[in-house]
Design a protein around this motif. Sequence first.
Motif, PDB file in Angstrom:
ATOM      1  N   GLN A 282      16.626  -2.245  -4.506  1.00 37.49           N
ATOM      2  CA  GLN A 282      15.349  -2.836  -4.125  1.00 37.49           C
ATOM      3  C   GLN A 282      15.518  -3.836  -3.001  1.00 37.49           C
ATOM      4  OE1 GLN A 282      13.930  -4.734  -7.558  1.00 37.49           O
ATOM      5  NE2 GLN A 282      13.214  -2.880  -8.496  1.00 37.49           N
ATOM      6  N   ARG A 283      14.686  -3.696  -2.019  1.00 36.39           N
ATOM      7  CA  ARG A 283      14.611  -4.679  -0.954  1.00 36.39           C
ATOM      8  C   ARG A 283      13.148  -5.033  -0.810  1.00 36.39           C
ATOM      9  NH1 ARG A 283      18.227  -3.715   4.092  1.00 36.39           N
ATOM     10  NH2 ARG A 283      17.913  -5.914   4.104  1.00 36.39           N
ATOM     11  N   SER A 284      12.885  -6.271  -0.700  1.00 32.38           N
ATOM     12  CA  SER A 284      11.514  -6.718  -0.525  1.00 32.38           C
ATOM     13  C   SER A 284      11.310  -7.097   0.931  1.00 32.38           C
ATOM     14  CB  SER A 284      11.225  -7.917  -1.417  1.00 32.38           C
ATOM     15  OG  SER A 284      11.346  -7.521  -2.755  1.00 32.38           O
ATOM     16  N   PHE A 285      10.158  -6.800   1.409  1.00 35.36           N
ATOM     17  CA  PHE A 285       9.827  -7.016   2.805  1.00 35.36           C
ATOM     18  C   PHE A 285       8.614  -7.911   2.859  1.00 35.36           C
ATOM     19  CE2 PHE A 285       7.288  -5.288   6.413  1.00 35.36           C
ATOM     20  CZ  PHE A 285       8.107  -5.730   7.426  1.00 35.36           C
ATOM     21  N   ILE A 286       8.724  -8.997   3.573  1.00 35.60           N
ATOM     22  CA  ILE A 286       7.642  -9.956   3.682  1.00 35.60           C
ATOM     23  C   ILE A 286       7.115  -9.902   5.108  1.00 35.60           C
ATOM     24  CG2 ILE A 286       6.974 -12.372   3.441  1.00 35.60           C
ATOM     25  CD1 ILE A 286       8.146 -11.101   0.901  1.00 35.60           C
ATOM     26  N   GLU A 287       5.821  -9.738   5.251  1.00 38.94           N
ATOM     27  CA  GLU A 287       5.227  -9.707   6.590  1.00 38.94           C
ATOM     28  C   GLU A 287       4.196 -10.810   6.718  1.00 38.94           C
ATOM     29  OE1 GLU A 287       2.092  -6.970   8.970  1.00 38.94           O
ATOM     30  OE2 GLU A 287       3.775  -5.938   8.049  1.00 38.94           O
TER      31      GLU A 287
ATOM     32  N   HIS B 277       8.826  -0.396  11.921  1.00 37.99           N
ATOM     33  CA  HIS B 277      10.234  -0.741  12.097  1.00 37.99           C
ATOM     34  C   HIS B 277      11.081  -0.104  10.996  1.00 37.99           C
ATOM     35  CE1 HIS B 277       9.199  -3.548  15.284  1.00 37.99           C
ATOM     36  NE2 HIS B 277       8.159  -3.882  14.529  1.00 37.99           N
ATOM     37  N   ILE B 278      12.252   0.394  11.374  1.00 39.65           N
ATOM     38  CA  ILE B 278      13.148   1.088  10.432  1.00 39.65           C
ATOM     39  C   ILE B 278      13.473   0.209   9.234  1.00 39.65           C
ATOM     40  CG2 ILE B 278      15.442   2.112  10.159  1.00 39.65           C
ATOM     41  CD1 ILE B 278      13.541   3.852  11.773  1.00 39.65           C
ATOM     42  N   TYR B 279      13.784  -1.055   9.473  1.00 42.11           N
ATOM     43  CA  TYR B 279      14.150  -1.930   8.356  1.00 42.11           C
ATOM     44  C   TYR B 279      13.009  -2.072   7.356  1.00 42.11           C
ATOM     45  CZ  TYR B 279      11.753  -5.587  11.083  1.00 42.11           C
ATOM     46  OH  TYR B 279      10.846  -6.323  11.794  1.00 42.11           O
ATOM     47  N   ALA B 280      11.769  -2.003   7.805  1.00 42.47           N
ATOM     48  CA  ALA B 280      10.618  -2.105   6.895  1.00 42.47           C
ATOM     49  C   ALA B 280      10.478  -0.840   6.065  1.00 42.47           C
ATOM     50  CB  ALA B 280       9.342  -2.372   7.681  1.00 42.47           C
ATOM     51  N   GLN B 281      10.759   0.301   6.667  1.00 38.87           N
ATOM     52  CA  GLN B 281      10.621   1.580   5.970  1.00 38.87           C
ATOM     53  C   GLN B 281      11.687   1.764   4.890  1.00 38.87           C
ATOM     54  OE1 GLN B 281      10.541   4.545   9.069  1.00 38.87           O
ATOM     55  NE2 GLN B 281       8.780   3.602  10.049  1.00 38.87           N
TER      56      GLN B 281
ATOM     57  N   ASP C  47      20.351 -10.852   0.202  1.00 39.14           N
ATOM     58  CA  ASP C  47      20.705  -9.546   0.770  1.00 39.14           C
ATOM     59  C   ASP C  47      19.649  -8.490   0.466  1.00 39.14           C
ATOM     60  OD1 ASP C  47      21.406  -9.619  -1.982  1.00 39.14           O
ATOM     61  OD2 ASP C  47      22.790  -7.942  -1.700  1.00 39.14           O
ATOM     62  N   ARG C  48      18.588  -8.867  -0.259  1.00 40.05           N
ATOM     63  CA  ARG C  48      17.553  -7.904  -0.639  1.00 40.05           C
ATOM     64  C   ARG C  48      16.165  -8.339  -0.206  1.00 40.05           C
ATOM     65  NH1 ARG C  48      18.926  -7.620  -6.610  1.00 40.05           N
ATOM     66  NH2 ARG C  48      16.957  -6.535  -6.781  1.00 40.05           N
ATOM     67  N   ILE C  49      16.108  -9.151   0.846  1.00 41.72           N
ATOM     68  CA  ILE C  49      14.806  -9.579   1.345  1.00 41.72           C
ATOM     69  C   ILE C  49      14.845  -9.628   2.874  1.00 41.72           C
ATOM     70  CG2 ILE C  49      15.330 -12.040   1.200  1.00 41.72           C
ATOM     71  CD1 ILE C  49      12.386 -12.473   0.359  1.00 41.72           C
ATOM     72  N   ILE C  50      13.771  -9.177   3.471  1.00 43.21           N
ATOM     73  CA  ILE C  50      13.588  -9.264   4.920  1.00 43.21           C
ATOM     74  C   ILE C  50      12.235  -9.930   5.138  1.00 43.21           C
ATOM     75  CG2 ILE C  50      13.334  -7.994   7.083  1.00 43.21           C
ATOM     76  CD1 ILE C  50      14.771  -5.627   5.658  1.00 43.21           C
ATOM     77  N   ILE C  51      12.224 -10.944   5.960  1.00 42.20           N
ATOM     78  CA  ILE C  51      10.975 -11.620   6.289  1.00 42.20           C
ATOM     79  C   ILE C  51      10.625 -11.246   7.726  1.00 42.20           C
ATOM     80  CG2 ILE C  51       9.832 -13.845   6.597  1.00 42.20           C
ATOM     81  CD1 ILE C  51      11.839 -14.870   4.423  1.00 42.20           C
ATOM     82  N   GLN C  52       9.484 -10.633   7.896  1.00 39.13           N
ATOM     83  CA  GLN C  52       9.022 -10.258   9.230  1.00 39.13           C
ATOM     84  C   GLN C  52       7.843 -11.142   9.596  1.00 39.13           C
ATOM     85  OE1 GLN C  52       6.296  -6.905  10.128  1.00 39.13           O
ATOM     86  NE2 GLN C  52       8.118  -5.995  11.074  1.00 39.13           N
ATOM     87  N   VAL C  53       7.946 -11.794  10.730  1.00 39.06           N
ATOM     88  CA  VAL C  53       6.830 -12.564  11.262  1.00 39.06           C
ATOM     89  C   VAL C  53       6.263 -11.739  12.404  1.00 39.06           C
ATOM     90  CG1 VAL C  53       6.116 -14.712  12.351  1.00 39.06           C
ATOM     91  CG2 VAL C  53       7.890 -14.739  10.587  1.00 39.06           C
TER      92      VAL C  53
ATOM     93  N   ALA D  98      -2.032  -4.647  12.195  1.00 40.97           N
ATOM     94  CA  ALA D  98      -0.813  -5.449  12.104  1.00 40.97           C
ATOM     95  C   ALA D  98       0.137  -4.862  11.051  1.00 40.97           C
ATOM     96  CB  ALA D  98      -1.153  -6.900  11.770  1.00 40.97           C
ATOM     97  N   LEU D  99      -0.399  -4.488   9.905  1.00 43.89           N
ATOM     98  CA  LEU D  99       0.428  -3.879   8.863  1.00 43.89           C
ATOM     99  C   LEU D  99       1.057  -2.584   9.357  1.00 43.89           C
ATOM    100  CD1 LEU D  99       1.526  -3.696   6.002  1.00 43.89           C
ATOM    101  CD2 LEU D  99      -0.626  -2.638   5.320  1.00 43.89           C
TER     102      LEU D  99
END
Length: 190
Positions: free
Chosen positions: A46-51, A137-141, A82-88, A130-131
Amino acid sequence: MPPALAAVAWALRAAVWACLAASAMLVAEAAYMGLASLAALWRRPQRSFIEFDTGINGTFVSFLQVYKLSISAACALTWPPDRIIIQVLDDSTDPIIKELVELECLGWASKKINIKYEVRNNRKGYKAGALKKGMEHIYAQQCDFVAIFDADFQPESDFLSKTIPFLVHNPKIAFVQTRWEFGKHKDIIF
């Protein structure tokens, strides 16, 4: 015992048993959610993605009071790093705001936070646009979950541990909508 008093005593006993049952259900729910939160943290990959959508057409001063608080709140989320990406995702129209938001993101990236600063050069489709742009982006997918916050939202640090278990343990659920409250700075006007 008079019949009227016996009826009152019976009603009170029934109310006590109902309260006891409700209390037991609350304890069981709290225990289940605690275990579900722990299970969600240990489950891989699991990776969580924050936008964040920073497109605010309000005044410059108002945005300056908010974007740092919002980005720092996202960076303070309690989740394995290591399981979270924050996208601004910045689709603001002011070049000064763009520069300030980018610098804020670079500051957090220097602290080993997995944060991505992305620019959207138009506001086509507004929030849905925006969503869509953010998810290209590949990392979001590659993420299992996506949390979306507006620029003026400051999630509590336990936001993910409270919401992700609902998705992990209920495959028929596609999204979780949570309550939104205004930030602590009530003097902010947009």
